[in-house]
Design a protein around this motif. Structure first.
Motif, PDB file in Angstrom:
ATOM      1  N   VAL A   1       0.852  -1.192   0.000  1.00  0.00           N
ATOM      2  CA  VAL A   1       0.000   0.000   0.000  1.00  0.00           C
ATOM      3  C   VAL A   1       0.886   1.240   0.000  1.00  0.00           C
ATOM      4  CG1 VAL A   1      -1.803   1.266   1.209  1.00  0.00           C
ATOM      5  CG2 VAL A   1      -1.802  -1.247   1.255  1.00  0.00           C
ATOM      6  N   TRP A   2       0.665   2.097  -0.992  1.00  0.00           N
ATOM      7  CA  TRP A   2       1.418   3.349  -1.111  1.00  0.00           C
ATOM      8  C   TRP A   2       0.467   4.536  -1.000  1.00  0.00           C
ATOM      9  CZ3 TRP A   2       6.697   4.141  -1.638  1.00  0.00           C
ATOM     10  CH2 TRP A   2       7.470   2.997  -1.801  1.00  0.00           C
ATOM     11  N   LEU A   3       0.826   5.492  -0.163  1.00  0.00           N
ATOM     12  CA  LEU A   3       0.055   6.721   0.018  1.00  0.00           C
ATOM     13  C   LEU A   3       0.646   7.809  -0.867  1.00  0.00           C
ATOM     14  CD1 LEU A   3      -1.959   8.564   1.545  1.00  0.00           C
ATOM     15  CD2 LEU A   3      -0.199   8.839   3.322  1.00  0.00           C
ATOM     16  N   CYS A   4      -0.196   8.472  -1.662  1.00  0.00           N
ATOM     17  CA  CYS A   4       0.258   9.502  -2.600  1.00  0.00           C
ATOM     18  C   CYS A   4      -0.325  10.851  -2.199  1.00  0.00           C
ATOM     19  CB  CYS A   4      -0.182   9.164  -4.019  1.00  0.00           C
ATOM     20  SG  CYS A   4       0.418   7.563  -4.620  1.00  0.00           S
ATOM     21  N   GLY A   5       0.547  11.816  -1.862  1.00  0.00           N
ATOM     22  CA  GLY A   5       0.082  13.111  -1.393  1.00  0.00           C
ATOM     23  C   GLY A   5       0.754  14.266  -2.109  1.00  0.00           C
ATOM     24  N   GLY A   6       0.252  15.480  -1.828  1.00  0.00           N
ATOM     25  CA  GLY A   6       0.851  16.672  -2.395  1.00  0.00           C
ATOM     26  C   GLY A   6      -0.172  17.652  -2.917  1.00  0.00           C
ATOM     27  N   GLN A   7       0.227  18.442  -3.925  1.00  0.00           N
ATOM     28  CA  GLN A   7      -0.682  19.437  -4.481  1.00  0.00           C
ATOM     29  C   GLN A   7      -1.028  19.089  -5.928  1.00  0.00           C
ATOM     30  OE1 GLN A   7       2.552  22.873  -3.980  1.00  0.00           O
ATOM     31  NE2 GLN A   7       1.001  23.557  -5.421  1.00  0.00           N
ATOM     32  N   SER A   8      -1.222  20.085  -6.793  1.00  0.00           N
ATOM     33  CA  SER A   8      -1.891  19.845  -8.073  1.00  0.00           C
ATOM     34  C   SER A   8      -1.163  18.888  -9.001  1.00  0.00           C
ATOM     35  CB  SER A   8      -2.138  21.166  -8.802  1.00  0.00           C
ATOM     36  OG  SER A   8      -0.924  21.874  -8.977  1.00  0.00           O
TER      37      SER A   8
END
Length: 514
Positions: free
Chosen positions: A126-133
């Motif tokens: 399981v990989w969590l992907c975060g950030g902005q646009s």
């Protein structure tokens, strides 16, 4: 004074309307807070999901009647019955024994009077992907989008989930809402999903050949401070701010903190554009501090199942304004590495970086700040993940980085840590010349230093533009918003796949060591 008269029906109608409104409010409150009398899973669990495979153990939790005894059953290729737990403060929580990659499984929780079931559950990473646009930038927007979407259904073991865009001034235990529930990929479901996240998952599945779960939690135009806990912000001396989706901790509270019980393999991050004009000089602290804090929080939230130093990959900023002389983008690129220039490093261990400054997109319909080539970005991230997260040997994931920079009269000699492919350039390298002891900085006078020679792992520059060439005090590379055209920077790895990241070297006694 004038009195009006109402018929009895008006009062009865008003009474019914008031009761209806009261019932509506009650239903909304129940929907938002959950009813402790109903056995159910927390919001981010669902059919088709991926749980973390062995050696880590997956954590499942949810809500139920106070004091009720909950038993969890895992049925599939290998069956498992977890020890019964009691509901406390309306919440139950179970940690499975390790489960090898594969499936499908059904997960059933029962009490004396009720049960809840998750179907078609896989175990994988399981990989969590975060950030902005640029993390939110979806598959339907990339180059060759139709071809990418046509491939979606060929990867049924890469499952996707999206947290809804929500804010909170306090840390929440569960998500307020779900944007996309766990889904088997189709053209329709993948079209609106993060391109970097999906492509990374697809590429990793092709390599690993077992399930991958992708959790997208991002929001365009947001700074790192919004995704950081108050603990992390205090480390960097950042005060509390309260201004919409950029407010400090407001997205951490609503879109990350609710996920902490989840056991994850690692995280991917694409953000920094907003911080080019917001707390820019603190980013060399705030970004590493956020990584450290996420690691601690996920480790504790999962009962120690998520690694305390889980791998964290990020994208170094691409480009925005062609011809700009503003230092904001190169400054943030440098700060993304804690001012060291490459990762992993002593301050940012078990991290990996995809360099993207050579992937500009001048004609992007979404603006040059949103380049459409997310395929190369995702591929470069997979190289870092294979080396750092999966400990694969002999995987090249770092572009050339200098190990020694020496000023010798009218020349500057740079020795890289690997063999290099070099093309001519008259201005990608710059030097700072100073007759005094003051270190060179952004406001110093920098002049071009053309490449005049190269060796297997060396580059030689001329310092003829210095008035006093013997006192070159600093050298920098690709220190501008838009340093080169598409895949046309001057320095790459010998196989021409990985670009050299930007660097800044202050020289002491004529040389700089890294």
């Amino acid at each position: 004074m004038v009195y009006s008269k109402r018929s009895p029906m008006v009062y009865v109608g008003g009474l019914f309307l008031g009761m209806a409104l009261l019932l509506f409010v009650v239903l909304i409150v129940v929907a938002c807070t959950g009813s402790d009398d109903v056995l159910r899973f927390a919001s981010y669990y669902g059919d088709h999901m991926v749980l973390q495979r062995s050696p880590e153990r997956a954590v499942l939790w949810g809500y139920g009647p106070e004091g009720a005894q909950v038993t969890l059953y895992l049925s599939g290729p290998r069956n498992q019955k977890a020890s019964a737990v009691n509901v406390s403060a309306g919440v139950w929580k179970v940690t499975l024994d390790p489960v090898e990659a594969g499936g499908p499984y059904n997960v059933t929780v029962t009490t004396k009077n009720s049960k809840a079931v998750l179907m078609d559950v896989l175990f994988g990473d399981v990989w969590l992907c975060g950030g902005q646009s640029n993390m939110c930038f979806n598959i339907s927007q990339v180059f060759n989008a139709s071809e990418e979407l046509a491939l979606a259904e060929d990867y049924p073991h890469v499952r996707i989930f999206t947290a809804a865009l929500e804010q909170s001034k306090t840390e929440l235990a569960d998500l307020i809402a779900v944007g996309l529930p766990w889904s088997v990929p189709t053209e329709r479901s993948v079209a609106g999903f993060s391109a970097v996240c999906w492509l990374f998952g697809r590429y990793m599945y092709k390599h690993l050949q077992y399930p991958i779960g992708l959790v997208e939690s991002c929001w365009g135009g947001t700074p790192v401070e919004a995704w950081s806990s108050s603990r992390a912000l205090q480390e960097c001396g950042l005060d509390i701010d309260d201004d919409g989706p950029v407010a400090n901790s407001i997205l951490w509270n609503a879109m990350i903190h609710p996920l902490l019980n989840m056991t994850v393999k690692g995280a991917l991050w694409y953000q920094g554009e907003k911080n080019t004009n917001y707390h820019q000089e603190q980013y060399n602290c705030s970004f590493p501090a956020m990584i450290d804090d996420w690691r601690m929080a996920f480790h504790n939230g999962s009962g120690g199942e998520t690694a305390p130093d889980f791998p964290f990959g990020f994208v170094q900023l691409s480009t925005c304004v062609k011809g700009s002389k503003d230092d904001s983008y190169p400054n943030i690129r440098w700060h993304q590495t804690a001012d060291i220039g490459e990762v992993p490093n002593a301050r940012m261990q078990r991290t990996f970086m995809a360099v993207a400054l050579d992937l500009p997109d001048e004609t992007s319909p979404y603006g040059p700040i949103h380049p459409r080539d997310k395929q190369d970005v995702a591929y470069r991230l997979t190289l870092g993940a294979r080396a750092v997260a999966y400990h694969e040997k002999d995987v090249s994931f770092l572009g050339p980085f200098p190990r020694l920079v020496m000023s010798e009269g009218y020349f500057v000699n740079i020795t890289y840590d690997q063999a290099v492919s070099v093309t001519p350039s008259i201005d990608i390298f710059e030097i700072c010349c100073s007759a005094g002891p003051v270190p060179c900085g952004p406001q110093s006078q920098w002049v071009p230093a053309p490449i005049i020679d190269r060796g297997l792992n060396t580059v030689q520059l001329t310092a003829y533009m210095c008035q006093h060439p013997g006192v070159v005090t600093a050298v920098r590379y690709a220190w501008r918003d838009w340093p080169c055209d598409f895949k046309a920077c001057p320095v790459y790895s010998a196989d021409e796949i990985l670009p050299a990241p930007p660097f800044l070297a202050n020289l002491h006694s004529g040389q700089g060591k890294f």
